[in-house]
Design a protein around this motif. Structure first.
Motif, PDB file in Angstrom:
ATOM      1  N   ALA A   1       0.818  -1.215   0.000  1.00  0.00           N
ATOM      2  CA  ALA A   1       0.000   0.000   0.000  1.00  0.00           C
ATOM      3  C   ALA A   1       0.851   1.263   0.000  1.00  0.00           C
ATOM      4  O   ALA A   1       0.492   2.262  -0.638  1.00  0.00           O
ATOM      5  N   GLU A   2       1.986   1.243   0.710  1.00  0.00           N
ATOM      6  CA  GLU A   2       2.834   2.434   0.762  1.00  0.00           C
ATOM      7  C   GLU A   2       3.390   2.780  -0.618  1.00  0.00           C
ATOM      8  O   GLU A   2       3.438   3.952  -1.002  1.00  0.00           O
ATOM      9  N   VAL A   3       3.817   1.764  -1.350  1.00  0.00           N
ATOM     10  CA  VAL A   3       4.333   2.002  -2.697  1.00  0.00           C
ATOM     11  C   VAL A   3       3.211   2.496  -3.607  1.00  0.00           C
ATOM     12  O   VAL A   3       3.402   3.426  -4.398  1.00  0.00           O
ATOM     13  N   ALA A   4       2.034   1.890  -3.494  1.00  0.00           N
ATOM     14  CA  ALA A   4       0.903   2.306  -4.323  1.00  0.00           C
ATOM     15  C   ALA A   4       0.542   3.764  -4.064  1.00  0.00           C
ATOM     16  O   ALA A   4       0.312   4.536  -5.005  1.00  0.00           O
ATOM     17  N   VAL A   5       0.502   4.156  -2.795  1.00  0.00           N
ATOM     18  CA  VAL A   5       0.158   5.541  -2.449  1.00  0.00           C
ATOM     19  C   VAL A   5       1.203   6.501  -2.988  1.00  0.00           C
ATOM     20  O   VAL A   5       0.880   7.545  -3.564  1.00  0.00           O
ATOM     21  N   ARG A   6       2.498   6.164  -2.807  1.00  0.00           N
ATOM     22  CA  ARG A   6       3.557   7.038  -3.313  1.00  0.00           C
ATOM     23  C   ARG A   6       3.484   7.176  -4.827  1.00  0.00           C
ATOM     24  O   ARG A   6       3.643   8.269  -5.371  1.00  0.00           O
ATOM     25  N   ALA A   7       3.223   6.077  -5.526  1.00  0.00           N
ATOM     26  CA  ALA A   7       3.110   6.135  -6.980  1.00  0.00           C
ATOM     27  C   ALA A   7       1.936   7.014  -7.393  1.00  0.00           C
ATOM     28  O   ALA A   7       2.059   7.868  -8.281  1.00  0.00           O
ATOM     29  N   GLN A   8       0.784   6.832  -6.759  1.00  0.00           N
ATOM     30  CA  GLN A   8      -0.391   7.634  -7.099  1.00  0.00           C
ATOM     31  C   GLN A   8      -0.146   9.113  -6.838  1.00  0.00           C
ATOM     32  O   GLN A   8      -0.504   9.971  -7.657  1.00  0.00           O
ATOM     33  N   GLN A   9       0.480   9.419  -5.704  1.00  0.00           N
ATOM     34  CA  GLN A   9       0.780  10.819  -5.382  1.00  0.00           C
ATOM     35  C   GLN A   9       1.706  11.434  -6.429  1.00  0.00           C
ATOM     36  O   GLN A   9       1.500  12.572  -6.869  1.00  0.00           O
ATOM     37  N   THR A  10       2.708  10.672  -6.814  1.00  0.00           N
ATOM     38  CA  THR A  10       3.693  11.205  -7.764  1.00  0.00           C
ATOM     39  C   THR A  10       3.081  11.385  -9.144  1.00  0.00           C
ATOM     40  O   THR A  10       3.279  12.440  -9.786  1.00  0.00           O
ATOM     41  N   PHE A  11       2.326  10.409  -9.610  1.00  0.00           N
ATOM     42  CA  PHE A  11       1.700  10.550 -10.921  1.00  0.00           C
ATOM     43  C   PHE A  11       0.659  11.665 -10.923  1.00  0.00           C
ATOM     44  O   PHE A  11       0.477  12.359 -11.935  1.00  0.00           O
ATOM     45  N   THR A  12      -0.039  11.853  -9.812  1.00  0.00           N
ATOM     46  CA  THR A  12      -0.995  12.964  -9.711  1.00  0.00           C
ATOM     47  C   THR A  12      -0.270  14.300  -9.795  1.00  0.00           C
ATOM     48  O   THR A  12      -0.741  15.236 -10.451  1.00  0.00           O
ATOM     49  N   THR A  13       0.891  14.379  -9.147  1.00  0.00           N
ATOM     50  CA  THR A  13       1.689  15.600  -9.238  1.00  0.00           C
ATOM     51  C   THR A  13       2.163  15.829 -10.663  1.00  0.00           C
ATOM     52  O   THR A  13       2.117  16.959 -11.176  1.00  0.00           O
ATOM     53  N   PHE A  14       2.632  14.761 -11.331  1.00  0.00           N
ATOM     54  CA  PHE A  14       3.042  14.884 -12.736  1.00  0.00           C
ATOM     55  C   PHE A  14       1.899  15.441 -13.581  1.00  0.00           C
ATOM     56  O   PHE A  14       2.090  16.340 -14.410  1.00  0.00           O
ATOM     57  N   ALA A  15       0.705  14.884 -13.391  1.00  0.00           N
ATOM     58  CA  ALA A  15      -0.450  15.327 -14.171  1.00  0.00           C
ATOM     59  C   ALA A  15      -0.745  16.793 -13.894  1.00  0.00           C
ATOM     60  O   ALA A  15      -1.095  17.556 -14.817  1.00  0.00           O
ATOM     61  N   GLY A  16      -0.603  17.206 -12.639  1.00  0.00           N
ATOM     62  CA  GLY A  16      -0.840  18.608 -12.307  1.00  0.00           C
ATOM     63  C   GLY A  16       0.154  19.538 -12.977  1.00  0.00           C
ATOM     64  O   GLY A  16      -0.215  20.627 -13.451  1.00  0.00           O
TER      65      GLY A  16
END
Length: 198
Positions: free
Chosen positions: A119-134
């Motif tokens: 879950a920690e890796v999944a959350v970090r990946a989602q946060q990072t990709f969301t930042t990229f999209a922003g």
């Protein structure tokens, strides 16, 4: 009173990063990490916790670095936003050019290996990709403000599309696909948001 550490924490993290990046999380043993960092088990555990905690530090640091790199690459005046977007895709194309494909981004590699079970890796990946999209959305909006992308296009949807293509191009480059395939993908993605290569 705790004794001062006799090692460079950033160098240890760099060595651990290279080890995890090369072998992946599961295939990296504690012995591998000890050899790479020059630290014993007690020092590693004392400074960073267990293997999972050390890996999370490594991944967090990598994500922070690549986010900062993308932010820097996409910073500047609105009048140059279109040029910066084109340059971003040019870099993705160049990743597949000789002398050969680059190794996969640690984030991509870690997400593929661990996100489904960690879950920690999944959350970090989602946060990072969301930042990229922003960051991509902001750049699309900058290009719209400069008149280089039609103003009636949804910047959020365009950002998601560009991010998906960029990450797909990275996977293709790692697989050794011909540079012309990556160029086709880049040109089509840019054209789809109203930016043609010049």
């Amino acid at each position: 009173m705790a004794r001062p550490r006799k090692f460079d924490e950033q160098q240890v993290l760099h060595s651990a990063t290279e080890t995890f990046w090369t072998s992946g999380f599961a295939a990296t043993s504690l012995d591998d990490l000890m050899r790479a960092t020059g630290l014993g088990k007690g020092s590693l555990y004392g400074a960073f916790g267990d293997k999972q905690a050390l890996f999370q530090r490594v991944l967090d640091g990598h994500c922070a670095n690549v986010t900062a790199g993308l932010r820097k690459r996409l910073s500047g005046p609105d009048s140059s936003a279109a040029t910066r977007l084109r340059a971003l895709f040019d870099v993705a194309v160049a990743a597949g050019a000789p002398p050969g494909p680059q190794r996969a981004c640690l984030l991509a590699k870690s997400t593929a290996e661990l996100a489904a079970t960690n879950a920690e890796v999944a959350v970090r990946a989602q946060q990072t990709f969301t930042t990229f999209a922003g960051l991509l959305r902001a750049e699309v909006e900058n290009a719209q403000a400069a008149g280089d992308i039609p103003g009636d296009r949804d910047p959020q949807r365009m950002a998601h599309h560009l991010l998906t293509v960029l990450r797909g191009m990275e996977a293709l480059a790692e697989a050794g696909m011909d540079e012309s395939v990556l160029r086709d993908a880049a040109d089509t993605a840019l054209a789809s948001v109203g930016l043609n290569q010049t």
